[in-house]
Write a protein that holds these residues in place. Structure first.
Motif, mmCIF file in Angstrom:
data_model
loop_
_atom_site.group_PDB
_atom_site.id
_atom_site.type_symbol
_atom_site.label_atom_id
_atom_site.label_comp_id
_atom_site.label_asym_id
_atom_site.label_seq_id
_atom_site.Cartn_x
_atom_site.Cartn_y
_atom_site.Cartn_z
ATOM 1 N N ALA A 1 -3.257 8.778 7.403
ATOM 2 C CA ALA A 1 -3.508 7.343 7.610
ATOM 3 C C ALA A 1 -2.987 6.891 8.977
ATOM 4 O O ALA A 1 -3.656 6.123 9.683
ATOM 5 N N ILE A 2 -1.828 7.380 9.356
ATOM 6 C CA ILE A 2 -1.246 7.017 10.655
ATOM 7 C C ILE A 2 -2.059 7.630 11.797
ATOM 8 O O ILE A 2 -2.324 6.980 12.817
ATOM 9 N N GLN A 3 -2.475 8.891 11.627
ATOM 10 C CA GLN A 3 -3.289 9.552 12.648
ATOM 11 C C GLN A 3 -4.591 8.798 12.895
ATOM 12 O O GLN A 3 -5.079 8.738 14.030
ATOM 13 N N GLU A 4 -5.156 8.224 11.825
ATOM 14 C CA GLU A 4 -6.431 7.508 11.943
ATOM 15 C C GLU A 4 -6.250 6.045 12.337
ATOM 16 O O GLU A 4 -7.231 5.310 12.465
ATOM 17 N N GLY A 5 -4.990 5.606 12.493
ATOM 18 C CA GLY A 5 -4.724 4.230 12.893
ATOM 19 C C GLY A 5 -4.857 3.213 11.775
ATOM 20 O O GLY A 5 -4.895 2.005 12.025
ATOM 21 N N ILE B 1 0.878 -1.172 0.000
ATOM 22 C CA ILE B 1 0.000 0.000 0.000
ATOM 23 C C ILE B 1 0.914 1.221 0.000
ATOM 24 O O ILE B 1 1.710 1.422 0.915
ATOM 25 N N VAL B 2 0.800 2.022 -1.057
ATOM 26 C CA VAL B 2 1.692 3.178 -1.216
ATOM 27 C C VAL B 2 0.841 4.453 -1.246
ATOM 28 O O VAL B 2 0.159 4.722 -2.240
ATOM 29 N N PRO B 3 0.863 5.231 -0.156
ATOM 30 C CA PRO B 3 0.075 6.473 -0.122
ATOM 31 C C PRO B 3 0.551 7.454 -1.186
ATOM 32 O O PRO B 3 1.717 7.450 -1.576
ATOM 33 N N GLY B 4 -0.363 8.310 -1.633
ATOM 34 C CA GLY B 4 -0.042 9.242 -2.712
ATOM 35 C C GLY B 4 0.781 10.430 -2.286
ATOM 36 O O GLY B 4 1.330 11.137 -3.138
ATOM 37 N N SER B 5 0.873 10.690 -0.988
ATOM 38 C CA SER B 5 1.637 11.854 -0.525
ATOM 39 C C SER B 5 1.995 11.692 0.945
ATOM 40 O O SER B 5 1.450 10.830 1.645
ATOM 41 N N LYS B 6 2.894 12.558 1.407
ATOM 42 C CA LYS B 6 3.241 12.575 2.836
ATOM 43 C C LYS B 6 2.021 12.931 3.669
ATOM 44 O O LYS B 6 1.857 12.438 4.789
ATOM 45 N N GLN B 7 1.159 13.789 3.123
ATOM 46 C CA GLN B 7 -0.035 14.174 3.873
ATOM 47 C C GLN B 7 -1.015 13.010 3.999
ATOM 48 O O GLN B 7 -1.628 12.824 5.054
ATOM 49 N N VAL B 8 -1.151 12.214 2.949
ATOM 50 C CA VAL B 8 -2.002 11.023 3.023
ATOM 51 C C VAL B 8 -1.419 10.038 4.032
ATOM 52 O O VAL B 8 -2.147 9.474 4.865
ATOM 53 N N GLU B 9 -0.108 9.840 3.959
ATOM 54 C CA GLU B 9 0.571 8.935 4.891
ATOM 55 C C GLU B 9 0.347 9.383 6.337
ATOM 56 O O GLU B 9 -0.009 8.576 7.213
ATOM 57 N N LYS B 10 0.526 10.658 6.591
ATOM 58 C CA LYS B 10 0.352 11.216 7.939
ATOM 59 C C LYS B 10 -1.084 11.021 8.436
ATOM 60 O O LYS B 10 -1.314 10.610 9.576
#
Length: 465
Positions: free
Chosen positions: A385-389, A374-383
């Motif tokens: 996703a992590i915030q939401e668990g 699973i490769v997020p489209g941006s650092k903001q998406v990655e961040k």
């Protein structure tokens, strides 16, 4: 005089028009990355001229970047060289760069919308075919070649023939397990990988209007896969709500002024399109490709069309495509084992995609013999996703959440699918060798990809929901 949305935006950006010549079209926003910009920068250097309007150019590194250990030097020599050259060129010519390590880094067609750079009524270009993604906001957005990248650098304009217009309507209600990716794969399968050639497409209808902005981006992203110059959707309240408050979106009085203009951006009721096509949402099922272009798609429970059913002039290339994929005509694809599942690319790597997958796989495990990226489209998406668990859900399921980049969409970085292996992919192209030499790609929606990851085979998501 009645006009289509494309005509309204196009005409507002024509600097000069003469009969029998292309229009000189003004470009509002120029997006660049490390692959198609180096030669263009060299052209400027040789002629001793600057970038004309550097503030209207935004750069990021995406195609060549690794998606693991981005804090370390890039291993592949060519990839490292291209990313280093982008850094050097942007510094020399005064262009903002969201490179590796920057909080805004990501796939160029993901960061534009999420940062509020992509806006209705704009003209946008990038040396990348999937620039049509930005059309979801009611913008004229299209890919250009390297010589044209240099043209925009030097003049902020392009020589362009005005395109023909096509309207594609999708009306009705989508069935269970069917999403935006299935809509666009269905349309391409119906009209072929060349069915939109020469056109700029406007998507309309109740099924399109019901989509979120991220789903609309998926639709417009793949316009190029039917040969179209680009695709767009008229902006509405869904669009305005998405844009408001984003980093570079208009604020205060400027917002009010822009909003008033955006509300004028629609095709007039009696506007004439060169071609109009209509589809019913109820006819669309979860889709999958079986060949080597995105037009070779079908409903997941269908049989691969027979070679004899193809036009005689196309039977040889059709058979060749099936041989490459290791498939036989008139057979089911359902139940076929898969080796890799790739969820990412500028088509399906946004937060909604990741949320949808996490919702489905929560409490489940991936099949033991399948590798899932699973490769997020941006650092903001990655961040986010992590915030939401979501990362914890993926980890528990055995899915690997990597770092942002184009990744296995194209064999241009370290993320390649091995020869002969089958990859169920949420990306946009299934050409021979696209994901690596002799890799076999099947294009699907995020939900269908998640179903394959969990079952280890091509599965009908509707039976698992």
């Amino acid at each position: 005089m009645s006009r289509t949305l494309v005509e309204k935006i196009w005409d507002a950006h024509v600097v000069k028009r003469e009969e029998s010549f292309p229009d000189i079209l003004y470009i509002d926003t120029h997006l660049i990355h490390e692959v198609t910009s180096p030669q263009a920068f060299d052209g400027l250097r040789k002629r001793g001229i600057p970038v004309f309007r550097p503030k209207q150019t935004v750069a990021t590194a995406d195609h060549n970047v690794p998606t693991l250990n981005q804090h370390l030097p890039i291993k592949e020599e060519l990839s490292r060289y291209q990313v280093d050259m982008l850094t050097k060129n942007c510094a020399e010519f005064g262009i903002e760069l969201y490179g590796l390590g920057h909080p805004y880094q990501g796939i160029v067609h993901v960061i534009g919308p999420e940062l509020g750079i992509t806006l209705p009524g704009k003209t946008m270009v990038c040396g990348d075919s999937h620039t049509s993604t930005h059309g979801a906001f009611g913008a004229i957005a299209f890919g250009i070649g390297t010589s044209q990248v240099e043209q925009v650098f030097a003049t902020q304009c392009l020589l362009q023939q005005k395109p023909k217009t096509m309207k594609i309507e999708v009306n009705g209600t989508l069935g269970k397990g069917v999403g935006a990716k299935d809509i666009i794969l269905y349309i391409i399968a119906q009209i072929s990988a060349a069915g939109g050639t020469g056109y700029f497409i406007e998507y309309a209808g109740t099924a399109i209007q019901a989509l979120s902005m991220e789903a609309r981006m998926t639709i417009c992203n793949m316009s190029i896969e039917m040969g179209a110059r680009g695709g767009l959707i008229a902006p509405d309240q869904t669009t305005f709500d998405y844009i408001k408050g984003r980093e570079f979106a208009p604020k205060g009085a400027e917002w009010d002024k822009e909003l008033a203009y955006w509300k004028t951006l629609y095709s007039d009721a009696d506007a004439q399109f060169d071609k109009v096509l209509s589809f019913k949402a109820e006819d669309i099922s979860p889709m999958i490709t079986y060949g080597t272009n995105p037009g070779m798609g079908m409903g997941i429970t269908e049989h691969i069309p027979a070679i004899k059913s193809q036009p005689e002039s196309e039977q040889f290339s059709y058979q060749k495509a099936l041989e490459y994929m290791g498939f036989e005509d008139d057979k089911e694809i359902l139940g076929r084992p898969v080796d890799y599942v790739f969820i990412g690319s500028c088509t399906n790597s946004r937060i909604e995609d990741l949320r949808e997958i996490a919702s489905f796989v929560k409490g489940k495990q991936k099949a033991s013999d399948v590798e899932v990226w699973i490769v997020p489209g941006s650092k903001q998406v990655e961040k986010q996703a992590i915030q939401e668990g979501l990362d914890k859900i993926f980890e528990a399921a055995g899915f690997q959440l990597r770092e942002p980049g184009c990744s296995a969409c194209l064999g241009m970085n370290e993320d390649k699918i091995p020869a002969g292996k089958y990859c169920v992919s949420t990306s946009n192209r299934n050409f021979e060798g696209r994901q690596g030499p002799n890799a076999r790609t099947m294009l699907v929606s995020p939900l269908t990809a998640a179903a394959a990851a969990v079952t280890g085979k091509i599965s009908d998501i509707r039976e698992l929901l």
